[in-house]
Design a protein around this motif. Structure first.
Motif, PDB file in Angstrom:
ATOM      1  N   ILE A 106      -5.414   0.157   0.103  1.00 16.79           N
ATOM      2  CA  ILE A 106      -5.567  -0.750  -1.036  1.00 16.79           C
ATOM      3  C   ILE A 106      -4.184  -1.175  -1.520  1.00 16.79           C
ATOM      4  N   GLU A 107      -4.006  -2.464  -1.729  1.00 18.03           N
ATOM      5  CA  GLU A 107      -2.703  -2.980  -2.158  1.00 18.03           C
ATOM      6  C   GLU A 107      -2.401  -2.577  -3.601  1.00 18.03           C
ATOM      7  N   ASP A 108      -1.205  -2.054  -3.813  1.00 19.29           N
ATOM      8  CA  ASP A 108      -0.764  -1.600  -5.130  1.00 19.29           C
ATOM      9  C   ASP A 108       0.285  -2.554  -5.697  1.00 19.29           C
ATOM     10  N   ASP A 109       0.561  -2.417  -6.987  1.00 18.96           N
ATOM     11  CA  ASP A 109       1.577  -3.230  -7.652  1.00 18.96           C
ATOM     12  C   ASP A 109       2.711  -2.350  -8.152  1.00 18.96           C
ATOM     13  N   ASN A 164      -1.283   2.393  -8.882  1.00 16.57           N
ATOM     14  CA  ASN A 164      -2.043   2.797  -7.704  1.00 16.57           C
ATOM     15  C   ASN A 164      -3.482   2.326  -7.885  1.00 16.57           C
ATOM     16  N   HIS A 165      -3.790   1.168  -7.304  1.00 16.94           N
ATOM     17  CA  HIS A 165      -5.152   0.637  -7.395  1.00 16.94           C
ATOM     18  C   HIS A 165      -6.065   1.439  -6.476  1.00 16.94           C
ATOM     19  N   ASP A 211       0.875  -1.180   0.000  1.00 19.59           N
ATOM     20  CA  ASP A 211       0.000   0.000   0.000  1.00 19.59           C
ATOM     21  C   ASP A 211       0.906   1.223   0.000  1.00 19.59           C
ATOM     22  N   PHE A 212       1.261   1.683  -1.189  1.00 21.73           N
ATOM     23  CA  PHE A 212       2.250   2.752  -1.319  1.00 21.73           C
ATOM     24  C   PHE A 212       1.647   4.154  -1.270  1.00 21.73           C
ATOM     25  N   ASP A 236       3.120   1.849   3.271  1.00 18.54           N
ATOM     26  CA  ASP A 236       4.390   1.244   2.885  1.00 18.54           C
ATOM     27  C   ASP A 236       5.271   2.173   2.049  1.00 18.54           C
ATOM     28  N   ALA A 237       6.565   1.885   2.068  1.00 20.78           N
ATOM     29  CA  ALA A 237       7.546   2.595   1.249  1.00 20.78           C
ATOM     30  C   ALA A 237       8.306   1.566   0.411  1.00 20.78           C
TER      31      ALA A 237
END
Length: 242
Positions: A132-135, A152-153, A126-127, A214-215
């Motif tokens: 929401i989890e991103d890729d 960025n989802h 989650d950037f 997250d980073a």
């Protein structure tokens, strides 16, 4: 044959590494990292979020720059004795296919291709702090630059950010540094170089960044050069880690 193959970590929180099967933990390997399995051992199972995951203990190659050692280690680690549970390992081809299915949904990435020659080319986190989890994919652009493409989802659609190329915010055209992983929320982010090297205890509190999301960490292997990358104040930020 299972042994001597390359697999990828699919455990969201990372793959725990131990000194023996079911032995003492000394670190972990992050999601999306390559792991070379040397030997398949006894069967084992764990319960993850209420679901039973079956697999085996495996002996893994010790020369892995992606291992994040636990801070409370009191002794050295024997790199010839590294073991993990393979229930959270996926064969390389399958991991590539999973990544390409996500990429195929985004037409803006149609002229890019996955940089699968790197041990790490796909991570999740989650950037952006929206829960929401991103890729993040390491990709090659049409000009041959190694880029980090972050999807960025969002609840409604998605937005793609890119690092690398001629318009990079940190003047870095290529992100080919081999070490790449997610830094979990709440981890202190800081620069260890300001005119000279410095230890964490010497960093002023107002220069330490703590996020509730997250980073990203990227770095050369066994050499200086790298840093923390994180989204804050509607832009990408960098803290040097030599």
């Amino acid at each position: 044959m299972f042994s001597q193959e390359t697999f990828y970590v699919t455990a969201p929180s990372g793959l725990v590494v131990r000194n023996n099967p079911d032995g003492t933990r000394f670190g972990k390997i992050s999601y999306g990292s390559a792991v070379k399995v040397e030997k398949k051992l006894q069967s084992f199972s764990v319960t993850d979020n209420g679901k039973v995951v079956n697999g085996n203990w495996v002996k893994i190659e010790g020369n892995n720059s992606q291992i994040q050692y636990d801070e409370n280690l009191t002794s050295g680690v024997d790199t010839n004795k590294m073991y993990a549970f393979n229930g959270f390992l996926t064969p390389k081809n399958e991991f590539i296919n999973q990544s390409e299915k996500i990429i195929a949904k985004h037409s803006a990435l149609k002229d890019y291709y996955l940089a699968t020659s790197y041990d790490v080319f796909a991570i999740k986190g989650d950037f952006f702090g929206d829960g929401i989890e991103d890729d993040l994919f390491r990709m090659i652009d049409p000009n041959g630059n190694v880029r980090l493409m972050i999807i960025n989802h969002q609840q409604n659609g998605s937005k793609i950010y890119s690092l690398g190329g001629t318009k990079d915010p940190f003047s870095m055209e290529n992100y080919g540094m081999p070490i790449l992983y997610k830094v979990g929320k709440g981890t202190p982010l800081w620069s260890n170089y300001e005119d000279d090297f410095r230890e964490f205890k010497s960093v002023p509190k107002n220069e330490i960044v703590k996020l509730n999301y997250d980073a990203i960490y990227i770095h050369e292997a066994e050499a200086c050069g790298g840093g923390f990358i994180f989204w804050k104040n509607n832009k990408w930020n960098w803290l040097q880690q030599e």
